[in-house]
Design an enzyme around this catalytic site. Sequence first.
Site, PDB file in Angstrom:
ATOM      1  CG  HIS A  89      60.980  90.943 -24.833  1.00  0.00           C
ATOM      2  ND1 HIS A  89      59.404  90.192 -24.109  1.00  0.00           N
ATOM      3  CD2 HIS A  89      61.714  89.249 -25.535  1.00  0.00           C
ATOM      4  CE1 HIS A  89      59.646  88.993 -24.400  1.00  0.00           C
ATOM      5  NE2 HIS A  89      60.556  88.352 -25.048  1.00  0.00           N
ATOM      6  CG  ASP A 104      61.976 103.585 -25.161  1.00  0.00           C
ATOM      7  OD1 ASP A 104      61.098 102.687 -24.840  1.00  0.00           O
ATOM      8  OD2 ASP A 104      60.553 104.644 -24.982  1.00  0.00           O
ATOM      9  CB  SER A 106      59.795 102.183 -22.029  1.00  0.00           C
ATOM     10  OG  SER A 106      59.337 101.294 -22.939  1.00  0.00           O
ATOM     11  CB  THR A 214      71.215  79.882 -32.868  1.00  0.00           C
ATOM     12  OG1 THR A 214      72.257  79.113 -32.346  1.00  0.00           O
ATOM     13  CG2 THR A 214      71.534  81.383 -32.629  1.00  0.00           C
ATOM     14  CG  ASP A 231      70.215  75.330 -30.123  1.00  0.00           C
ATOM     15  OD1 ASP A 231      70.850  75.475 -29.821  1.00  0.00           O
ATOM     16  OD2 ASP A 231      71.118  76.053 -31.967  1.00  0.00           O
TER      17      ASP A 231
END
Length: 377
Positions: A89, A104, A106, A214, A231
């Site tokens: 993300h 970086d 952020s 996974t 899973d």
Amino acid sequence: MLALKLEQFSPSSMFFIGLLSTALTLATLPGANAVPHNNKRFACADGVHTTSNEVCCQLFPLVDQLQSDLFDGGECGEEAHESLRLTFHDAIGFSPTKGGGGADGSIIAFSDIETAFHANGGIDDIVDAQKSFMASHNVTINPGDFIQLAGAVGVSNCPGAPQLEFLFGRPPPVAASPDLLIPEPFDTVDSILARFSEAGFNASEVVALLGSHTVAAADTIDTTIPGTPFDSTPGLFDTQVFIEVQMRGILFPGTGGNQGEVESPVPGEIRLQSDSELARDSRTACDWQSFANNQAGFQNAFRAAMQKMAIIGHDRDALVDCSDVIPVPKPLPASAGPHLLPDTTHGDIEQACATAPFPVLTALPGPATSVAPVPPS
């Protein structure tokens, strides 16, 4: 890794920018910008560790602290799962046309802005945990380095995982990432592949990266059932997600009708719409299927894709290879291996790859069971 849940700085962002800016001094240490020679070893002052570059020695105590204080003594648990999610993300917040600094940090430095993005729903828990860890342990490396280090250390606690590369020396972030750069589980395959392509990834690499599911669980797709895994083996970095996403969906584990969710094959397991569609799309189905019974191939592909992701927005030659600070993961237990779920057959697989049959697998013995949620830390 798809999402589940020079502007002015906020006061909280200013605090962490100030704390983390001291890391700039690291770039001036001897050898900090040199490409290390693999045949050279440096003995650290602790008398215990050796490494390929002197600058990496300072990271060994931090790794020990991460294991003891953030990862509950080295567990493949909620914080390890979420730290791996955070690497993506943060890094995918990059576009040649829209901006963003990539990997970086952020998302930590400008958390007041980025955790409010819809695609980052639920990410605030691990952001807050990592910020608190950095403050309480007086961590003085930049947040981009810290996020990637924590993700690599966290996944090393999951048996079957590859030892990830860790490159050190990212500069501090200068601005928040723009919104709408993180793919969401309800996005179309066209949209997902286009977004990844803009960040430099082909369809095969997208599938490899999504194998991170996974060792993942959903908290915000269906808020009535937090910690629901993708899973049946969320504590193992194995290939079960590629098998179970390919199985016919029969139920919703919770309330049903949630955006980004489709039916799953077993109680207690959740399935993302994006995973389901990528497993069945002609551009990605054969890549998805190829990992179903190929643990080594999955490990290698995931490690290679993570190498690219972890340095989005950076010059690889300007970073130091400190991969030897990352623990070597344990292998999968002898009892583990690709399998069908109890009380299922090969007929429950929805074949999607047009050029090869799905591998023949044996179902675990016993009656149908429910998958347990990942417990909170």
